[in-house]
Write a protein that holds these residues in place. Structure first.
Motif, mmCIF file in Angstrom:
data_model
loop_
_atom_site.group_PDB
_atom_site.id
_atom_site.type_symbol
_atom_site.label_atom_id
_atom_site.label_comp_id
_atom_site.label_asym_id
_atom_site.label_seq_id
_atom_site.Cartn_x
_atom_site.Cartn_y
_atom_site.Cartn_z
ATOM 1 N N HIS A 1 -1.348 6.553 9.165
ATOM 2 C CA HIS A 1 -1.474 6.226 7.735
ATOM 3 C C HIS A 1 -0.106 6.108 7.071
ATOM 4 O O HIS A 1 0.121 5.204 6.256
ATOM 5 C CB HIS A 1 -2.321 7.289 7.029
ATOM 6 N N ALA A 2 0.821 7.014 7.400
ATOM 7 C CA ALA A 2 2.153 6.968 6.792
ATOM 8 C C ALA A 2 2.942 5.746 7.254
ATOM 9 O O ALA A 2 3.865 5.306 6.558
ATOM 10 C CB ALA A 2 2.923 8.241 7.146
ATOM 11 N N ASP B 1 1.679 -0.083 3.169
ATOM 12 C CA ASP B 1 1.601 0.677 1.923
ATOM 13 C C ASP B 1 0.659 1.859 2.159
ATOM 14 O O ASP B 1 -0.561 1.709 2.106
ATOM 15 C CB ASP B 1 1.071 -0.204 0.783
ATOM 16 N N PRO B 2 1.199 3.046 2.435
ATOM 17 C CA PRO B 2 0.368 4.200 2.762
ATOM 18 C C PRO B 2 -0.423 4.762 1.585
ATOM 19 O O PRO B 2 -1.226 5.685 1.772
ATOM 20 C CB PRO B 2 1.389 5.225 3.267
ATOM 21 N N TYR B 3 -0.202 4.210 0.395
ATOM 22 C CA TYR B 3 -0.880 4.735 -0.789
ATOM 23 C C TYR B 3 -2.080 3.891 -1.214
ATOM 24 O O TYR B 3 -2.752 4.195 -2.187
ATOM 25 C CB TYR B 3 0.108 4.844 -1.955
ATOM 26 N N ARG B 4 -2.330 2.814 -0.489
ATOM 27 C CA ARG B 4 -3.462 1.955 -0.818
ATOM 28 C C ARG B 4 -4.386 1.817 0.382
ATOM 29 O O ARG B 4 -4.094 2.343 1.466
ATOM 30 C CB ARG B 4 -2.973 0.572 -1.279
ATOM 31 N N GLY C 1 -4.713 -2.338 5.161
ATOM 32 C CA GLY C 1 -4.801 -3.786 5.221
ATOM 33 C C GLY C 1 -5.391 -4.232 6.540
ATOM 34 O O GLY C 1 -5.849 -3.417 7.357
ATOM 35 N N LYS C 2 -5.373 -5.530 6.785
ATOM 36 C CA LYS C 2 -5.924 -6.077 8.020
ATOM 37 C C LYS C 2 -5.172 -5.527 9.227
ATOM 38 O O LYS C 2 -3.952 -5.588 9.303
ATOM 39 C CB LYS C 2 -5.828 -7.607 8.003
#
Length: 231
Positions: free
Chosen positions: A125-126, A130-133, A136-137
């Motif tokens: 995840h980090a 963009d780890p705050y949203r 993505g694909k």
């Protein structure tokens, strides 16, 4: 401090491929012994020591497999620590423990079935763009879950299969020869375990390559302002 995991990831993938190759060689041996035990059962006689393939070639392959597994485990853990350190630079708030756990967690009985997976998830995840949203694909952690599940299942299958084989072979000291039906059943379990090992190695390689590529791409983009998603 960021350090590229790409070089280590290539070493891990090569070692995983070597481990898979040895597993395939062992698979061939298990299938051959499975067929031989079928013949012995049909003849109504026990399996002799020679039948059980206690020869130099089999022993050499087993020793080679053990050495390769140990080398792969060492390099993988070094790589795992590297990507965890990088992820701590990308998004430190994603972690509740230090990067040292990326090494130590593997050596804690029982907990090593859970903690490394959690660290892998946090690192994944980090390492996203963009780890705050929302992911993505191609950023969903499905690969992490599949890799870890296969690792656990393959490890359990290996333990159970080899235990069954050892029990079947040990019985020969009391019966004058091993029961071919018991050895045959153990060989079938070993075949299943070997196939699972190969598949687990494949998904481990995919996981290593994908996470390394994510971190490399993120590092090359450089620091960018990130606005946390509004809930």
């Amino acid at each position: 401090m960021l350090r590229s995991p790409v070089g280590l990831s290539k070493a891990v993938v090569v070692l995983l491929a070597a481990v898979a190759a040895v597993d395939c060689a062992m698979l061939h041996g298990h299938l051959s012994l499975y067929g031989l035990m079928g013949e012995r059962a049909g003849e109504g006689r026990p399996a002799s020591r020679g039948d059980l393939a206690d020869d130099l070639l089999t022993s050499a392959v087993a020793v080679l497999g053990a050495c390769l597994f140990l080398a792969t485990a060492v390099v993988f853990i070094i790589w795992f620590h590297r990507v965890r350190v990088n992820a701590g630079v990308f998004a430190p708030e994603h972690f509740g423990s230090g990067p040292g756990w990326a090494i130590g967690a593997w050596f804690i009985p029982v907990a090593n079935a859970v903690i490394p997976c959690r660290i892998a998830h946090q690192t994944w995840h980090a390492s996203r763009r963009d780890p705050y949203r929302r992911p993505g694909k191609g950023e969903r952690p499905t690969l992490v879950k599949v890799w870890w599940l296969l690792w656990l299942v393959a490890s359990a299958a290996d333990y159970l299969a080899w235990s069954a084989y050892d029990d079947a072979v040990a019985a020969r000291s009391f019966l004058g020869g091993a029961d071919p039906a018991a050895v045959r059943a153990a060989c079938l379990a070993l075949v299943v375990a070997a196939v699972l090992d190969v598949v687990a190695a494949l998904f481990a390689a995919l996981f290593v390559r994908r996470l390394s590529a994510m971190q490399d791409a993120k590092a090359l983009r450089g620091p960018v302002p990130v606005v946390p998603a509004v809930v």
